[in-house]
Each structure stands twice: as C-alpha cells, then as structure tokens.
Design a protein around this motif. Structure first.
Motif, PDB file in Angstrom:
ATOM      1  N   LYS A 200      -6.957  92.134  48.283  1.00  0.00           N
ATOM      2  CA  LYS A 200      -7.086  90.687  48.485  1.00  0.00           C
ATOM      3  C   LYS A 200      -7.743  90.381  49.823  1.00  0.00           C
ATOM      4  CE  LYS A 200      -4.665  89.397  44.778  1.00  0.00           C
ATOM      5  NZ  LYS A 200      -4.360  90.724  44.226  1.00  0.00           N
ATOM      6  N   ALA A 201      -8.447  89.280  49.841  1.00  0.00           N
ATOM      7  CA  ALA A 201      -9.016  88.753  51.083  1.00  0.00           C
ATOM      8  C   ALA A 201      -8.514  87.334  51.262  1.00  0.00           C
ATOM      9  CB  ALA A 201     -10.546  88.769  51.029  1.00  0.00           C
ATOM     10  N   THR A 202      -8.136  86.987  52.465  1.00  0.00           N
ATOM     11  CA  THR A 202      -7.724  85.612  52.773  1.00  0.00           C
ATOM     12  C   THR A 202      -8.570  85.099  53.924  1.00  0.00           C
ATOM     13  OG1 THR A 202      -5.980  86.457  54.243  1.00  0.00           O
ATOM     14  CG2 THR A 202      -5.351  85.914  51.979  1.00  0.00           C
ATOM     15  N   GLU A 203      -8.879  83.836  53.867  1.00  0.00           N
ATOM     16  CA  GLU A 203      -9.720  83.255  54.920  1.00  0.00           C
ATOM     17  C   GLU A 203      -8.871  82.878  56.119  1.00  0.00           C
ATOM     18  OE1 GLU A 203     -13.610  80.362  55.214  1.00  0.00           O
ATOM     19  OE2 GLU A 203     -12.368  80.359  53.395  1.00  0.00           O
ATOM     20  N   THR A 204      -9.402  83.168  57.292  1.00  0.00           N
ATOM     21  CA  THR A 204      -8.732  82.824  58.545  1.00  0.00           C
ATOM     22  C   THR A 204      -9.644  81.901  59.351  1.00  0.00           C
ATOM     23  OG1 THR A 204      -9.650  84.735  59.747  1.00  0.00           O
ATOM     24  CG2 THR A 204      -7.567  85.063  58.560  1.00  0.00           C
ATOM     25  N   GLU A 205      -9.153  81.461  60.487  1.00  0.00           N
ATOM     26  CA  GLU A 205      -9.954  80.562  61.325  1.00  0.00           C
ATOM     27  C   GLU A 205     -11.235  81.228  61.802  1.00  0.00           C
ATOM     28  OE1 GLU A 205      -9.518  78.010  65.498  1.00  0.00           O
ATOM     29  OE2 GLU A 205      -7.739  78.772  64.477  1.00  0.00           O
ATOM     30  N   PHE A 208     -12.037  86.520  57.990  1.00  0.00           N
ATOM     31  CA  PHE A 208     -11.265  86.918  56.816  1.00  0.00           C
ATOM     32  C   PHE A 208     -10.295  88.034  57.186  1.00  0.00           C
ATOM     33  CE2 PHE A 208     -15.501  85.555  55.623  1.00  0.00           C
ATOM     34  CZ  PHE A 208     -15.254  84.582  54.660  1.00  0.00           C
ATOM     35  N   LYS A 209      -9.282  88.202  56.335  1.00  0.00           N
ATOM     36  CA  LYS A 209      -8.306  89.265  56.518  1.00  0.00           C
ATOM     37  C   LYS A 209      -8.154  90.002  55.187  1.00  0.00           C
ATOM     38  CE  LYS A 209      -4.812  88.321  59.100  1.00  0.00           C
ATOM     39  NZ  LYS A 209      -3.532  87.773  59.601  1.00  0.00           N
ATOM     40  N   LEU A 210      -8.240  91.338  55.251  1.00  0.00           N
ATOM     41  CA  LEU A 210      -8.168  92.167  54.051  1.00  0.00           C
ATOM     42  C   LEU A 210      -6.854  92.921  53.971  1.00  0.00           C
ATOM     43  CD1 LEU A 210     -11.714  93.858  53.932  1.00  0.00           C
ATOM     44  CD2 LEU A 210     -10.960  91.797  52.755  1.00  0.00           C
ATOM     45  N   ASN A 211      -6.301  92.994  52.754  1.00  0.00           N
ATOM     46  CA  ASN A 211      -5.105  93.774  52.496  1.00  0.00           C
ATOM     47  C   ASN A 211      -5.238  94.458  51.143  1.00  0.00           C
ATOM     48  OD1 ASN A 211      -2.765  93.326  54.576  1.00  0.00           O
ATOM     49  ND2 ASN A 211      -3.718  91.307  54.311  1.00  0.00           N
ATOM     50  N   GLY A 212      -4.837  95.730  51.098  1.00  0.00           N
ATOM     51  CA  GLY A 212      -4.907  96.469  49.850  1.00  0.00           C
ATOM     52  C   GLY A 212      -5.387  97.888  50.083  1.00  0.00           C
ATOM     53  N   GLY A 213      -5.998  98.468  49.053  1.00  0.00           N
ATOM     54  CA  GLY A 213      -6.464  99.848  49.180  1.00  0.00           C
ATOM     55  C   GLY A 213      -7.534 100.185  48.169  1.00  0.00           C
ATOM     56  N   LYS A 214      -8.300 101.200  48.488  1.00  0.00           N
ATOM     57  CA  LYS A 214      -9.360 101.692  47.608  1.00  0.00           C
ATOM     58  C   LYS A 214      -9.166 103.188  47.394  1.00  0.00           C
ATOM     59  CE  LYS A 214     -11.593  97.765  47.275  1.00  0.00           C
ATOM     60  NZ  LYS A 214     -11.798  97.072  45.981  1.00  0.00           N
ATOM     61  N   MET A 215      -9.683 103.678  46.266  1.00  0.00           N
ATOM     62  CA  MET A 215      -9.502 105.082  45.907  1.00  0.00           C
ATOM     63  C   MET A 215     -10.809 105.657  45.386  1.00  0.00           C
ATOM     64  SD  MET A 215      -6.333 106.450  43.593  1.00  0.00           S
ATOM     65  CE  MET A 215      -5.676 108.102  43.809  1.00  0.00           C
ATOM     66  N   ALA A 230     -13.217  92.640  47.518  1.00  0.00           N
ATOM     67  CA  ALA A 230     -11.854  92.129  47.492  1.00  0.00           C
ATOM     68  C   ALA A 230     -11.855  90.748  46.841  1.00  0.00           C
ATOM     69  CB  ALA A 230     -11.284  92.045  48.909  1.00  0.00           C
ATOM     70  N   ASN A 231     -10.700  90.355  46.322  1.00  0.00           N
ATOM     71  CA  ASN A 231     -10.615  89.052  45.646  1.00  0.00           C
ATOM     72  C   ASN A 231     -10.211  87.976  46.641  1.00  0.00           C
ATOM     73  OD1 ASN A 231     -10.215  86.892  43.821  1.00  0.00           O
ATOM     74  ND2 ASN A 231      -9.795  88.377  42.195  1.00  0.00           N
ATOM     75  N   LEU A 232     -11.136  87.066  46.895  1.00  0.00           N
ATOM     76  CA  LEU A 232     -10.918  85.978  47.840  1.00  0.00           C
ATOM     77  C   LEU A 232     -10.201  84.804  47.188  1.00  0.00           C
ATOM     78  CD1 LEU A 232     -11.475  84.977  50.746  1.00  0.00           C
ATOM     79  CD2 LEU A 232     -13.702  84.160  49.946  1.00  0.00           C
ATOM     80  N   ASP A 233     -10.249  84.727  45.872  1.00  0.00           N
ATOM     81  CA  ASP A 233      -9.587  83.633  45.152  1.00  0.00           C
ATOM     82  C   ASP A 233      -9.075  84.158  43.811  1.00  0.00           C
ATOM     83  OD1 ASP A 233      -8.683  81.320  44.013  1.00  0.00           O
ATOM     84  OD2 ASP A 233     -10.541  80.177  44.308  1.00  0.00           O
ATOM     85  N   THR A 273      -6.988 102.442  53.071  1.00  0.00           N
ATOM     86  CA  THR A 273      -6.051 101.307  53.043  1.00  0.00           C
ATOM     87  C   THR A 273      -6.469 100.250  54.064  1.00  0.00           C
ATOM     88  OG1 THR A 273      -4.556 102.376  54.642  1.00  0.00           O
ATOM     89  CG2 THR A 273      -4.124 102.754  52.291  1.00  0.00           C
ATOM     90  N   PHE A 274      -6.142  98.994  53.728  1.00  0.00           N
ATOM     91  CA  PHE A 274      -6.438  97.857  54.601  1.00  0.00           C
ATOM     92  C   PHE A 274      -5.136  97.095  54.851  1.00  0.00           C
ATOM     93  CE2 PHE A 274      -9.946  98.689  51.674  1.00  0.00           C
ATOM     94  CZ  PHE A 274     -10.990  98.954  52.545  1.00  0.00           C
ATOM     95  N   ASP A 275      -4.719  97.062  56.097  1.00  0.00           N
ATOM     96  CA  ASP A 275      -3.480  96.385  56.464  1.00  0.00           C
ATOM     97  C   ASP A 275      -3.800  95.285  57.467  1.00  0.00           C
ATOM     98  OD1 ASP A 275      -0.895  95.622  56.995  1.00  0.00           O
ATOM     99  OD2 ASP A 275      -0.333  97.441  58.078  1.00  0.00           O
ATOM    100  N   ASP A 276      -3.959  94.050  56.951  1.00  0.00           N
ATOM    101  CA  ASP A 276      -4.337  92.914  57.799  1.00  0.00           C
ATOM    102  C   ASP A 276      -5.590  93.215  58.615  1.00  0.00           C
ATOM    103  OD1 ASP A 276      -2.334  91.255  56.905  1.00  0.00           O
ATOM    104  OD2 ASP A 276      -0.956  91.720  58.553  1.00  0.00           O
ATOM    105  N   VAL A 277      -6.594  93.753  57.950  1.00  0.00           N
ATOM    106  CA  VAL A 277      -7.866  94.067  58.610  1.00  0.00           C
ATOM    107  C   VAL A 277      -8.644  92.771  58.817  1.00  0.00           C
ATOM    108  CG1 VAL A 277     -10.062  95.279  58.428  1.00  0.00           C
ATOM    109  CG2 VAL A 277      -7.950  96.382  57.652  1.00  0.00           C
ATOM    110  N   GLU A 278      -8.861  92.411  60.066  1.00  0.00           N
ATOM    111  CA  GLU A 278      -9.577  91.175  60.381  1.00  0.00           C
ATOM    112  C   GLU A 278     -11.061  91.464  60.560  1.00  0.00           C
ATOM    113  OE1 GLU A 278      -7.862  89.096  63.630  1.00  0.00           O
ATOM    114  OE2 GLU A 278      -5.892  88.897  62.675  1.00  0.00           O
ATOM    115  N   ILE A 279     -11.874  90.685  59.864  1.00  0.00           N
ATOM    116  CA  ILE A 279     -13.323  90.838  59.979  1.00  0.00           C
ATOM    117  C   ILE A 279     -13.937  89.470  60.252  1.00  0.00           C
ATOM    118  CG2 ILE A 279     -13.470  92.890  58.522  1.00  0.00           C
ATOM    119  CD1 ILE A 279     -14.296  91.111  56.227  1.00  0.00           C
ATOM    120  N   PRO A 280     -14.997  89.441  61.017  1.00  0.00           N
ATOM    121  CA  PRO A 280     -15.625  88.150  61.348  1.00  0.00           C
ATOM    122  C   PRO A 280     -16.310  87.527  60.149  1.00  0.00           C
ATOM    123  CG  PRO A 280     -16.941  89.964  62.203  1.00  0.00           C
ATOM    124  CD  PRO A 280     -15.668  90.573  61.681  1.00  0.00           C
TER     125      PRO A 280
END
Length: 444
Positions: A200-205, A208-215, A230-233, A273-280
């Motif tokens: 999942k991706a969530t929008e921040t100020e 974006f912030k990523l959480n989840g994992g890839k294999m 990642a799914n933003l919505d 894995t992505f644990d609250d990975v913040e990206i611009p």
C-alpha cells in the motif's frame, strides 16, 4: 576491451540512421504522387497484381537480417561475453553471486543503457539491439543476461516512457553508467495475478509512504534504484495501483532474504520489505492509478527480452554440446556426433532454435514498427522457453557423464532454462494471452 561497445558502434549507428532517412525520403517520393483529380497526395497500390511493378516500393528482408549497427553489436557483445564473462561463469554460479567486476564492465561497455539516448549517457540504439545483446550474453551466462534484460527492457524503458523530465535528468545518466535498476511487482499472493497486490501507498504532506513487501525481485542485491508498484487507492481495486521510485538505503527499506535457487544462481532474487518508507512526491512515476497499465505495457516488452534470453541459452547449450560430440568424444571408432540418431536430434534441435529466434525477431521488429506485438511477444516467450528446456536437456544427454557433472556448462544451462517458463508471465499465462487474442480475431 579498450573502448566501450557503445562508443565503438556509434559510427555504424549514425551511418544507419542516415541511410534510413535517405531511403525513407526516396520511398515517399517514389510512391506518393500528386493526384490528378485532387490536391492532396495519393499513394498508389498494386494489391494482388501478378504483373511486375515498374518500381519497387518495398524490399522485404529476412527477419534474421541485421543492420550494420546490430551486426556490430552482436559481434562485440559475443566477444565480450566470451573474453570477460565466460572465465567467471562457473565461479559466479557456485558462489550464487554476481562478480562486481562483471557489473562494472557491463556499464563500461554501454550494455546497461542500450536504448537510453546519448544525451543522457546511453548508447542510443534501438530495441532490437538490446534483444541481440541479451541473446549473446545468454549464450554464455543467462544470469548476466537477465540482469541486463531487466535493467534495459523494464527499468530503463519505464523511466523513458513514464518518468517526468526531472526523473529522467536525475536517473537516466546514472542508469546508463553506474546504477543497477530493479522492477518490483510480484508479491507472495500476487504472482500471475499481479494486481492482487497487498503493498500500500498513502499520501503524506511531503510525498508518499509505502508499506508491504515484494518477492522474487531480480537484481535486488546489485540495484540502488527500484521501481515499486503499490496501491494508492485500494477502493479502486487494480485501478489504484501506482508506480514509485525508491532508492536503496531509504529508511524502512530492507532486503529481507536472498533466495537460493535452482538456476540463474548468480542473479540475485530477493524478498524486499517496506516499513513506513517515505519517498518524495517527485518520485511518483507517471500518473496516479496508471501503474497497472504501465506494468502490462512493460512486461509485454520484457517478454521479448526473456524470449531472447531463452534462445541465447538454447543456442549456447547446443553449441557447447555439439562441439563435444563432433570434436572430442569417440565411441565404436567414430565421433558420437556422426551417428545418424545423434545427427537427427542435433538437426531437429537447431531447427527449433531458429524457429524460436524467428518469433523473437518478429516480435521485436513489430514492436519497433509501432504495431501490436502483444500476441507475438507471448508466442516468442512461450516457445523460446519450451525450446530452451528441450534443447538444454538433450544437450546433457548428448554429452553423457560430461554433461551431468558440474565441471562444464551443460548442466548449468539445463538448470537455468527452467525459469523461462516461470518469470515475466508463466507459460500458462502466455497461452491465455495468445488464446484471448485469437478469440478476439475469430469471434463474430
């Protein structure tokens, strides 16, 4: 090699571009004449005519015909693979790791930026040149070939097609010269059903912030640049999937596990894995919610690359075995390759390799021509992987004990071939794609 492959091929590339430009203008001037009854240009056609045309509007060439640049590419990459990669192939497979010196030399030779324009430090070549390079590398080591394949046909293409100008200026020069890229789509619960992803991706100020994992992520250990889907919505289902650029080293980004594999062992395949990975926000690749379209488009191109990897593998396995059968091993007073039973198997295998290569080149040429190549890519990938499995298996048998031991390359080619029916769309997925395309054509 004293100079990179890309630099060595540039004169041929420029001559080829000039020739195409000149012949194209000539063809237009010959075929398009001012209509006597209209002010616009009108191009004549001679459909189904048995009378020889007074002028030739188009001269077809064999699918295997290479331009001067492509032929030079084939020769240069083949020499590089034999001189530089072959001596390290067995050691890299045993160590299950890519030699950093090999990665560095791939960049030095321009093989990591084949289609990247020269203004960004790339070679500025065509798609078929990339396919040729992938095939030539696979004749020696499919592990090295898949690194180059994923980097060129998936990662570089994604940035070229969908990246903002800022992303292109920042990353294309690095992807061409020193930064390996990785393509992060698959997850534990979303392999063939790629869009059932849980990341999942969530929008921040600030972005974006990523959480989840890839294999099953190729190039993970060597890469510093990752394209992550990642799914933003999630409320929109697969239409919420969006693509992002993530740099290795970002807080919360972790390579959790390196897989131990049956084949292509020098190619790194990892769990990420992505644990609250913040990206611009500028690391958004393309448009929101368009990630599923991007993935489909990129994988269609990538499948031609995997098909080329498989034809290169099949040819490498065949060549390795027939040299042994016709030059080294004797039984009952003659080389084993001289027995009719062996000759028939050798000939049949070569025919299948050439048939697979024809499918690969046809798909590549159609892609370059801007035609619909989806079914062609699926057919090429399906058949090339089948041929690679059959031929590499027979090659082990032809060599007998010498094919079964890990001293040579025969058993490695056989192990490496199995992945062709699995990644970038399993064989069953390719059959589904082909069948749906045919059904569309034949349903009234």
């Amino acid at each position: 090699m004293s100079s990179s492959i890309a630099r060595a091929l540039r004169p041929a590339l420029k001559r080829g571009q000039q020739a195409v430009s000149a012949s194209g203008l000539s063809a237009v001037s010959r075929t398009c004449r001012p209509a006597r009854t209209a002010s616009r240009l009108q191009c004549s056609a001679r459909a189904l005519s048995t009378t020889p045309a007074r002028r030739s509007d188009f001269v077809p060439t064999p699918l295997s015909h290479l331009s001067e640049t492509e032929a030079a590419m084939k020769e240069a990459v083949g020499k590089f693979a034999n001189d530089v990669i072959l001596p390290k192939t067995r050691d890299m497979d045993e160590a299950e790791a890519m030699d950093p010196a090999v990665v560095e030399q791939l960049f030095e030779q321009g093989l990591m930026g084949i289609e990247i324009p020269e203004e960004f430090g790339g070679a500025g070549m065509n798609f078929t040149s990339a396919i040729i390079g992938i095939e030539e590398l696979a004749r020696i080591d499919p592990s090295v070939s898949v690194m180059v394949d994923v980097h060129n046909t998936l990662v570089n293409t994604a940035v070229l097609k969908y990246g903002s100008e800022a992303l292109k200026k920042k990353w294309l020069p690095r992807l061409a010269t020193d930064t390996v890229g990785s393509f992060c789509l698959s997850e534990p619960v979303s392999g063939s059903d790629a869009f059932a992803m849980a990341t999942k991706a969530t929008e921040t100020e600030g972005g974006f912030k990523l959480n989840g994992g890839k294999m099953w992520i190729t190039n993970s250990m060597e890469a510093n640049f990752f394209i992550v889907f990642a799914n933003l919505d999630p409320s929109k289902g697969y239409k919420g999937i969006t693509a992002f650029v993530v740099e290795k080293g970002t807080k919360g980004f972790e390579i959790a596990k390196k897989e131990k594999k049956l084949g292509i062992r020098a190619s790194s395949t990892c769990v990420i894995t992505f644990d609250d990975v913040e990206i611009p926000k500028e690391n958004l690749l393309g448009e929101r919610g368009q990630g599923y379209k991007y993935a489909i488009s990129l994988l269609n191109e990538g499948r031609i690359g995997i098909a080329a990897q498989m034809t290169g593998l099949a040819l490498g396995a065949w060549e390795n075995a027939v040299k042994y059968c016709w030059n080294d091993r004797k039984q009952f007073g003659q080389y084993i390759g001289e027995f009719q039973g062996m000759q028939h198997q050798i000939a049949q295998s070569y025919v299948e390799i050439e048939a697979a290569r024809a499918l690969v080149f046809n798909a590549a040429r159609k892609k370059e021509a801007g035609e619909d190549f989806v079914r062609d890519a699926a057919m090429a990938k399906l058949y090339a992987s089948q041929v690679a499995g059959r031929v590499s298996g027979l090659a082990v048998e032809w060599m007998g004990g010498m094919g079964f031991v890990r001293e040579g390359l025969a058993e490695k080619f056989f192990r490496d071939s199995k992945i062709g029916a699995i990644y970038e769309g399993t064989s069953n997925i390719q059959l589904n794609t082909i069948a749906k395309s045919l059904q569309k054509d034949y349903t009234s």
